[in-house]
Design a protein around this motif. Structure first.
Motif, short mmCIF file in Angstrom:
data_model
loop_
_atom_site.label_atom_id
_atom_site.label_comp_id
_atom_site.label_asym_id
_atom_site.label_seq_id
_atom_site.Cartn_x
_atom_site.Cartn_y
_atom_site.Cartn_z
N THR A 3 -6.80 10.85 -5.96
CA THR A 3 -7.51 9.58 -5.90
C THR A 3 -6.84 8.49 -6.74
OG1 THR A 3 -9.53 10.88 -5.71
CG2 THR A 3 -9.81 8.58 -6.30
N PRO A 4 -6.36 7.40 -6.12
CA PRO A 4 -5.69 6.34 -6.87
C PRO A 4 -6.53 5.75 -8.00
CG PRO A 4 -5.40 5.98 -4.53
CD PRO A 4 -6.34 7.13 -4.67
N ARG A 5 -7.84 5.57 -7.76
CA ARG A 5 -8.65 4.98 -8.83
C ARG A 5 -8.59 5.86 -10.08
NH1 ARG A 5 -13.91 3.96 -6.74
NH2 ARG A 5 -13.28 1.80 -6.41
N PHE A 48 -7.25 12.04 0.96
CA PHE A 48 -6.77 12.15 -0.41
C PHE A 48 -5.24 11.97 -0.40
CE2 PHE A 48 -10.75 14.63 -0.92
CZ PHE A 48 -11.29 13.92 -1.98
N TYR A 49 -4.70 11.48 -1.51
CA TYR A 49 -3.27 11.20 -1.63
C TYR A 49 -2.53 12.44 -2.14
CZ TYR A 49 -4.46 6.26 -1.05
OH TYR A 49 -4.91 5.07 -0.56
N THR A 50 -1.25 12.53 -1.81
CA THR A 50 -0.45 13.63 -2.33
C THR A 50 -0.03 13.29 -3.77
OG1 THR A 50 1.65 12.64 -1.67
CG2 THR A 50 0.57 14.04 -0.03
N VAL A 100 0.85 -1.20 0.00
CA VAL A 100 0.00 0.00 0.00
C VAL A 100 0.88 1.25 0.00
CG1 VAL A 100 -1.71 1.32 1.33
CG2 VAL A 100 -1.91 -1.16 1.16
N ILE A 101 0.59 2.15 -0.92
CA ILE A 101 1.36 3.39 -0.99
C ILE A 101 0.54 4.48 -0.30
CG2 ILE A 101 2.22 5.14 -2.62
CD1 ILE A 101 2.63 2.66 -4.58
N GLY A 102 1.19 5.32 0.50
CA GLY A 102 0.47 6.41 1.19
C GLY A 102 -0.33 5.90 2.37
N PRO A 148 -13.80 9.44 0.82
CA PRO A 148 -14.38 9.53 -0.52
C PRO A 148 -14.09 8.29 -1.36
CG PRO A 148 -13.21 11.55 0.05
CD PRO A 148 -12.90 10.56 1.12
N PRO A 149 -14.88 8.05 -2.42
CA PRO A 149 -14.69 6.88 -3.26
C PRO A 149 -13.31 6.85 -3.92
CG PRO A 149 -16.52 8.26 -4.07
CD PRO A 149 -15.99 8.91 -2.86
N GLY A 150 -12.80 5.63 -4.13
CA GLY A 150 -11.57 5.46 -4.91
C GLY A 150 -10.28 5.62 -4.14
N LEU A 151 -10.37 5.73 -2.79
CA LEU A 151 -9.15 5.94 -2.00
C LEU A 151 -8.56 4.65 -1.44
CD1 LEU A 151 -9.71 9.23 0.04
CD2 LEU A 151 -8.97 8.92 -2.31
N GLY A 152 -9.27 3.54 -1.62
CA GLY A 152 -8.67 2.27 -1.18
C GLY A 152 -9.40 1.54 -0.07
N LYS A 153 -10.67 1.81 0.14
CA LYS A 153 -11.40 1.13 1.22
C LYS A 153 -11.57 -0.36 0.91
CE LYS A 153 -14.81 4.12 0.94
NZ LYS A 153 -14.22 5.04 -0.05
N THR A 154 -12.02 -0.67 -0.31
CA THR A 154 -12.19 -2.08 -0.68
C THR A 154 -10.85 -2.80 -0.67
OG1 THR A 154 -13.98 -1.37 -2.13
CG2 THR A 154 -13.16 -3.59 -2.47
N THR A 155 -9.84 -2.11 -1.18
CA THR A 155 -8.49 -2.68 -1.20
C THR A 155 -8.05 -3.04 0.21
OG1 THR A 155 -8.00 -1.29 -3.10
CG2 THR A 155 -6.11 -2.20 -1.93
P1 ADP Z 1 -12.76 2.46 -2.58
O1 ADP Z 1 -13.23 1.12 -2.07
O2 ADP Z 1 -12.35 3.39 -1.50
O3 ADP Z 1 -13.74 3.10 -3.54
P2 ADP Z 1 -10.72 0.88 -3.94
O4 ADP Z 1 -10.16 0.12 -2.81
O5 ADP Z 1 -11.63 0.15 -4.87
O6 ADP Z 1 -11.42 2.23 -3.43
O7 ADP Z 1 -9.48 1.49 -4.75
C1 ADP Z 1 -9.56 1.86 -6.09
C2 ADP Z 1 -8.31 1.43 -6.83
O8 ADP Z 1 -7.25 2.30 -6.48
C3 ADP Z 1 -7.84 0.02 -6.51
O9 ADP Z 1 -8.16 -0.87 -7.50
C4 ADP Z 1 -6.34 0.10 -6.42
O10 ADP Z 1 -5.79 -0.33 -7.63
C5 ADP Z 1 -6.05 1.57 -6.27
N1 ADP Z 1 -5.53 1.91 -4.94
C6 ADP Z 1 -6.27 2.33 -3.89
N2 ADP Z 1 -5.47 2.60 -2.84
C7 ADP Z 1 -4.22 2.36 -3.24
C8 ADP Z 1 -2.93 2.48 -2.60
N3 ADP Z 1 -2.82 2.94 -1.35
N4 ADP Z 1 -1.85 2.14 -3.29
C9 ADP Z 1 -1.97 1.70 -4.56
N5 ADP Z 1 -3.13 1.58 -5.23
C10 ADP Z 1 -4.25 1.91 -4.58
#
Ligand code: ADP
Length: 363
Positions: A222-224, A186-188, A34-36, A66-73
């Motif tokens: 946002t990583p997504r 949010f990520y830098t 995980v980055i950040g 917010p969406p796309g920050l890595g919650k599911t991940t």
């Molecule tokens: P959320 O559930 O918050 O909407 P996701 O966990 O689905 O977000 O993350 C969206 C995508 O962003 C993932 O598929 C992953 O590839 C990427 N991602 C999220 N967080 C990171 C992270 N910390 N480092 C690298 N990639 C990340």
């Protein structure tokens, strides 16, 4: 899909169909990947390590942001780090207590149950969840009316991971049942650049440092979005350039997709445009603003607004949304004197809680 839809999809933080298919290859698989989110990662590592040491299931975890920050991940990583399986459901799928009972009765010991959008669960399911989280049991109601009986059903200890974009909307009793709560931020730009470099390696894209910075700075923290822009830039580089992604290629591709230098897309720009040109910079209610741009209130509130507020391009006040001096400048307009003297329009009274509530912060 029309060009407008494609442009719109380029920077939505919500997952598109393509994201769902392609994200799985790019998701970090363990905490070290995980980055950040350094603090959240460290705290979570500790929670998991302690649980492993005690031979117990970890506390229930609430992830908000917010969406796309890595919650599911992170939910997937929690299961992977605990060497167990992940069951996935979401608030909107739990509209009756029975929906949840069916899932809980299939949970095996130590499993992780991920409930996305946990704030959108129905009330009846929520009450069942309280009991399940606290006592690892549910009461299944059999029959109707005066003859109805509650049959207690034991469930093995499990870890619930809830994700929400709106922690403020969670009822207190539910929030209290999570032993560990993490707010993802949010990520830098540097973190996003590292993320796209990692993704480029996995997708074998020849990405240069300056190309990565160009993508990172337009990804709204946002990583997504960063991963999606990388894919759009890759398409462009393969079709119109030599396959190498440098700054010029990234910039040309992102201009084609109407992603501006700050990562604002058409929806963001139309919100700012309506705010300044139609409502004189506000204050204007969120509902009115949403109607003016032809979008759902939730879309404006959950998709556009968090980033605009963070970028200093929109402010929430007790009386409504107002433009900042930066908003006017972003649109190439001269800020009125009021925006310069009193950037939030109310003597500096901010109201930035996630629910966009209406009580003035007295002081
Ligand atoms: P959320 O559930 O918050 O909407 P996701 O966990 O689905 O977000 O993350 C969206 C995508 O962003 C993932 O598929 C992953 O590839 C990427 N991602 C999220 N967080 C990171 C992270 N910390 N480092 C690298 N990639 C990340």
């Amino acid at each position: 899909m029309s060009m407008a839809d494609e442009a719109r999809e380029a920077v939505t933080p919500l997952a598109t169909v393509e994201d769902r298919v392609e994200d799985s290859a790019l998701r970090p698989r363990c905490l070290d990947d995980v980055i950040g989110q350094t603090r959240v990662r460290e705290q979570l590592a500790l929670v998991l390590q302690a649980a492993r040491g005690r031979g117990r299931t970890p506390d229930h975890v609430l992830l908000s942001g917010p969406p796309g920050l890595g919650k599911t991940t992170l939910a997937m990583i929690i299961a992977a780090e605990m060497g167990t399986t992940l069951r996935i459901t979401s608030g909107p799928a739990l509209q009756h207590a029975g929906d949840l009972a069916a899932i809980l009765s299939g949970v095996a010991e130590g499993e992780v149950l991920f409930v996305d959008e946990v704030h959108r669960m129905a009330r009846a399911a929520e009450e069942m969840l309280y009991l399940a989280m606290e006592d690892f049991r549910v009461d299944v109601i059999v029959g109707k009316g005066p003859g109805a009986t509650a049959i207690p059903l034991e469930i093995p200890p499990f870890t619930m991971v809830g994700a929400t974009t709106r922690a403020g909307l969670l009822p207190g009793p539910l929030r209290d049942r999570f032993g560990f709560t993490a707010q993802l931020d949010f990520y830098t730009d540097d973190e996003l650049a590292a993320i796209v470099h990692r993704s480029a390696r996995l997708l074998t894209i020849d990405l240069r440092t300056a190309g990565a910075s160009e993508i990172a700075s337009r990804s709204r923290g946002t990583p997504r979005i960063a991963n999606r822009l990388l894919r759009r830039v890759r398409d462009f580089s393969e079709v119109r350039a030599s396959g190498v992604v440098d700054a010029a290629v990234a910039r040309a591709a992102l201009e084609l997709y109407e992603v501006d230098e700050q990562g604002l897309d058409r929806l963001d720009r139309s919100v700012l445009d309506a705010l300044c040109r139609r409502f004189g910079g506000g204050p204007v209610g969120l509902g009115t603003l949403a109607v003016a741009v032809g979008e759902e209130r939730e879309t404006v509130e959950e998709v556009a607004e968090p980033f605009l507020v963070r970028a200093g391009l929109l402010a929430r006040t007790p009386r409504g949304r107002v433009a900042t001096a930066g908003t006017w400048r972003h649109l190439g307009l001269t800020p009125p004197q009021t925006a310069l003297n009193d950037p939030v329009g109310l003597g500096g009274l901010w109201d930035n809680d996630a629910a966009g509530g209406s009580s003035p912060t007295s002081g």
